[in-house]
Design an enzyme around this catalytic site. Structure first.
Site, PDB file in Angstrom:
ATOM      1  N   HIS A 186      65.777  53.824  45.900  1.00 52.87           N
ATOM      2  CA  HIS A 186      65.473  52.689  46.787  1.00 52.87           C
ATOM      3  C   HIS A 186      64.271  51.914  46.244  1.00 52.87           C
ATOM      4  O   HIS A 186      64.295  50.689  46.134  1.00 52.87           O
ATOM      5  CB  HIS A 186      65.187  53.236  48.195  1.00 52.87           C
ATOM      6  CG  HIS A 186      64.768  52.218  49.208  1.00 52.87           C
ATOM      7  ND1 HIS A 186      65.595  51.773  50.205  1.00 52.87           N
ATOM      8  CD2 HIS A 186      63.585  51.564  49.380  1.00 52.87           C
ATOM      9  CE1 HIS A 186      64.945  50.883  50.951  1.00 52.87           C
ATOM     10  NE2 HIS A 186      63.727  50.748  50.472  1.00 52.87           N
ATOM     11  N   GLU A 187      63.222  52.668  45.882  1.00 54.87           N
ATOM     12  CA  GLU A 187      61.988  51.990  45.433  1.00 54.87           C
ATOM     13  C   GLU A 187      62.204  51.227  44.136  1.00 54.87           C
ATOM     14  O   GLU A 187      61.798  50.079  44.000  1.00 54.87           O
ATOM     15  CB  GLU A 187      60.848  53.004  45.262  1.00 54.87           C
ATOM     16  CG  GLU A 187      60.485  53.786  46.509  1.00 54.87           C
ATOM     17  CD  GLU A 187      60.352  52.925  47.754  1.00 54.87           C
ATOM     18  OE1 GLU A 187      60.586  53.440  48.861  1.00 54.87           O
ATOM     19  OE2 GLU A 187      60.056  51.704  47.642  1.00 54.87           O
ATOM     20  N   HIS A 191      64.012  47.968  44.552  1.00 52.10           N
ATOM     21  CA  HIS A 191      63.167  46.836  44.944  1.00 52.10           C
ATOM     22  C   HIS A 191      62.699  46.095  43.686  1.00 52.10           C
ATOM     23  O   HIS A 191      62.600  44.865  43.673  1.00 52.10           O
ATOM     24  CB  HIS A 191      61.940  47.311  45.731  1.00 52.10           C
ATOM     25  CG  HIS A 191      62.182  47.538  47.183  1.00 52.10           C
ATOM     26  ND1 HIS A 191      62.753  46.604  47.998  1.00 52.10           N
ATOM     27  CD2 HIS A 191      61.912  48.606  47.976  1.00 52.10           C
ATOM     28  CE1 HIS A 191      62.842  47.067  49.245  1.00 52.10           C
ATOM     29  NE2 HIS A 191      62.326  48.286  49.259  1.00 52.10           N
ATOM     30  N   TYR A 239      60.566  38.932  51.208  1.00 46.87           N
ATOM     31  CA  TYR A 239      60.517  40.133  52.041  1.00 46.87           C
ATOM     32  C   TYR A 239      60.174  39.808  53.498  1.00 46.87           C
ATOM     33  O   TYR A 239      59.183  40.299  54.065  1.00 46.87           O
ATOM     34  CB  TYR A 239      59.493  41.103  51.456  1.00 46.87           C
ATOM     35  CG  TYR A 239      59.728  42.551  51.808  1.00 46.87           C
ATOM     36  CD1 TYR A 239      58.784  43.287  52.522  1.00 46.87           C
ATOM     37  CD2 TYR A 239      60.891  43.211  51.410  1.00 46.87           C
ATOM     38  CE1 TYR A 239      58.980  44.614  52.838  1.00 46.87           C
ATOM     39  CE2 TYR A 239      61.091  44.539  51.710  1.00 46.87           C
ATOM     40  CZ  TYR A 239      60.141  45.242  52.429  1.00 46.87           C
ATOM     41  OH  TYR A 239      60.352  46.565  52.723  1.00 46.87           O
ATOM     42  N   GLU A 291      65.936  44.799  51.559  1.00 48.87           N
ATOM     43  CA  GLU A 291      65.974  46.193  52.010  1.00 48.87           C
ATOM     44  C   GLU A 291      67.376  46.797  51.893  1.00 48.87           C
ATOM     45  O   GLU A 291      67.563  47.922  51.445  1.00 48.87           O
ATOM     46  CB  GLU A 291      65.509  46.296  53.469  1.00 48.87           C
ATOM     47  CG  GLU A 291      64.036  46.531  53.583  1.00 48.87           C
ATOM     48  CD  GLU A 291      63.619  47.796  52.843  1.00 48.87           C
ATOM     49  OE1 GLU A 291      64.239  48.855  53.038  1.00 48.87           O
ATOM     50  OE2 GLU A 291      62.691  47.708  52.032  1.00 48.87           O
ATOM     51  N   ASP A 320      57.851  44.531  61.648  1.00 47.64           N
ATOM     52  CA  ASP A 320      58.534  44.914  60.400  1.00 47.64           C
ATOM     53  C   ASP A 320      58.950  43.699  59.569  1.00 47.64           C
ATOM     54  O   ASP A 320      60.084  43.589  59.090  1.00 47.64           O
ATOM     55  CB  ASP A 320      59.767  45.764  60.772  1.00 47.64           C
ATOM     56  CG  ASP A 320      60.499  46.342  59.569  1.00 47.64           C
ATOM     57  OD1 ASP A 320      59.863  46.624  58.540  1.00 47.64           O
ATOM     58  OD2 ASP A 320      61.739  46.484  59.672  1.00 47.64           O
ATOM     59  N   HIS A 341      63.580  46.326  57.812  1.00 49.06           N
ATOM     60  CA  HIS A 341      64.168  47.666  57.762  1.00 49.06           C
ATOM     61  C   HIS A 341      65.103  47.905  58.936  1.00 49.06           C
ATOM     62  O   HIS A 341      65.638  48.998  59.105  1.00 49.06           O
ATOM     63  CB  HIS A 341      63.063  48.738  57.813  1.00 49.06           C
ATOM     64  CG  HIS A 341      62.171  48.755  56.641  1.00 49.06           C
ATOM     65  ND1 HIS A 341      60.971  48.075  56.597  1.00 49.06           N
ATOM     66  CD2 HIS A 341      62.285  49.377  55.444  1.00 49.06           C
ATOM     67  CE1 HIS A 341      60.388  48.269  55.439  1.00 49.06           C
ATOM     68  NE2 HIS A 341      61.156  49.042  54.717  1.00 49.06           N
TER      69      HIS A 341
END
Ligand SMILES: CCC(=O)Oc1c(C)cccc1C(=O)O
Ligand SMILES: [Zn+2]
Length: 312
Positions: free
Chosen positions: A137-138, A141, A152, A161, A222, A227
């Site tokens: 996931h990271e 990005h 974002y 996301e 958020d 998310h």
């Protein structure tokens, strides 16, 4: 004496045996894999070492460091083998991971240059590097940053996301859950692409993650729900791949291989910084048309999937 490459073994966060590429360096060892791009390097944030002078040896006994390193290697390989992409920038950019960031930090992040993992507080999360889908996931990005650059915030942020979750679920390929290995609070996962509505989220009106555009979160939490509303596009991607009936609309799935190619092409050719969900639908239909033809099952699956989550 110069460093030389070695294949090494260590244990992950949960004591599982992991194999990875490292280097012997001045009679010691460091988590530097020189075989992928310009390198995959992992360091312990608590020792304050900078990337070059890594804390040596004990890195192999540090489960978070071992898992973070393996996560990055596996995700590098996924993008190279699946799409021919050489690291986050498609130019071999060095993949840097820091572990033990913060104090029992219940977070993981991509800060534009590197991945960082907290150890979790043992109540919400175990050490986050323990999740392959977390690392994927990271790093995803980073891929989004170097392709569409989805801002974002609000819907473009929810797509940012969602892409991190979609690739996370494709790298950690045995399910459609995100974070299932690192939850300490008994929940099944952080997010589910298969059925977002099984995940509690007190920030939404329903109390659960949304699986339809009509249930999207509208508010300032958020970054405008990046998310939260990601689950709407996550569900669409799941339906494209696995099919199913959703709010009375039937989708015939086309499998993970076609799905990952459609989403990667949409991301790298059609989406831009401000793309919203409607543009995501159009980009995915166009990508499927490019790849499989306008009358293909893939185009049909994408069209029906976005109909099913209420995105037109
Ligand atoms: C699956 C990885 C993930 O979602 O990491 C985050 C966490 C645990 C908290 C806040 C942000 C993120 C993120 O990477 O978006
Ligand atoms: Zn994320």
């Amino acid at each position: 004496n110069a460093a030389h490459d070695v294949t090494a073994f260590g244990k992950g966060v949960f004591g599982d045996k992991r194999k990875f590429e490292a280097q012997a360096y001045e009679g010691k060892f460091r988590l530097f894999d020189a075989t992928r791009g310009d390198g995959v390097v992992t360091y312990d944030n608590t020792t304050g070492t900078n990337v070059d002078v890594l804390s040596i040896n004990k890195m192999f006994k540090d489960g978070a460091a071992v898992d973070a390193h393996v996560n990055a290697e596996k995700t590098y390989d996924y993008f190279k083998e699946t799409f021919g992409r050489d690291s986050v920038d498609d130019n071999g950019q060095q993949l840097i991971s820091a572990v033990h960031v913060g104090e029992n930090w219940n977070n993981a992040s991509w800060n534009g240059r590197q991945m960082s993992y907290g150890d979790g507080d043992g109540e919400r999360f175990y050490p986050l590097a323990g999740g392959l889908d977390v690392g994927a996931h990271e790093m995803s990005h980073g891929v989004v940053q170097h392709t569409a650059g989805l801002i974002y915030r609000n819907e473009s942020g929810a797509l940012n996301e969602s892409y991190a979750d979609i690739f996370g679920a494709m790298v950690d390929r045995d399910d459609w859950l995100i974070g299932e290995d690192i939850m300490a609070d008994g929940s099944i996962a952080l997010r589910s692409l298969e059925d977002p509505s099984v995940i509690v989220d007190e920030r939404t009106e329903s109390g659960y993650s949304p699986d339809h555009w009509s249930k999207r979160y509208i508010g300032n939490l958020d970054n405008g729900g990046v998310h939260i509303n990601s689950s709407i596009n996550n569900k669409a991607a799941y339906l494209v791949s696995e099919g199913g009936e959703h709010y009375g609309i039937a989708v015939s799935g086309v499998g993970r291989e076609a799905t990952e190619q459609i989403y990667y092409r949409a991301l790298s050719f059609y989406l831009t910084r401000n793309s919203d969900f409607s543009m995501m639908r159009q980009a995915a239909i166009q990508a499927a048309t490019d790849l499989y033809g306008s009358n293909s099952a893939e185009v049909q699956a994408v069209t029906q999937a976005y109909n099913a989550v209420g995105v037109y």
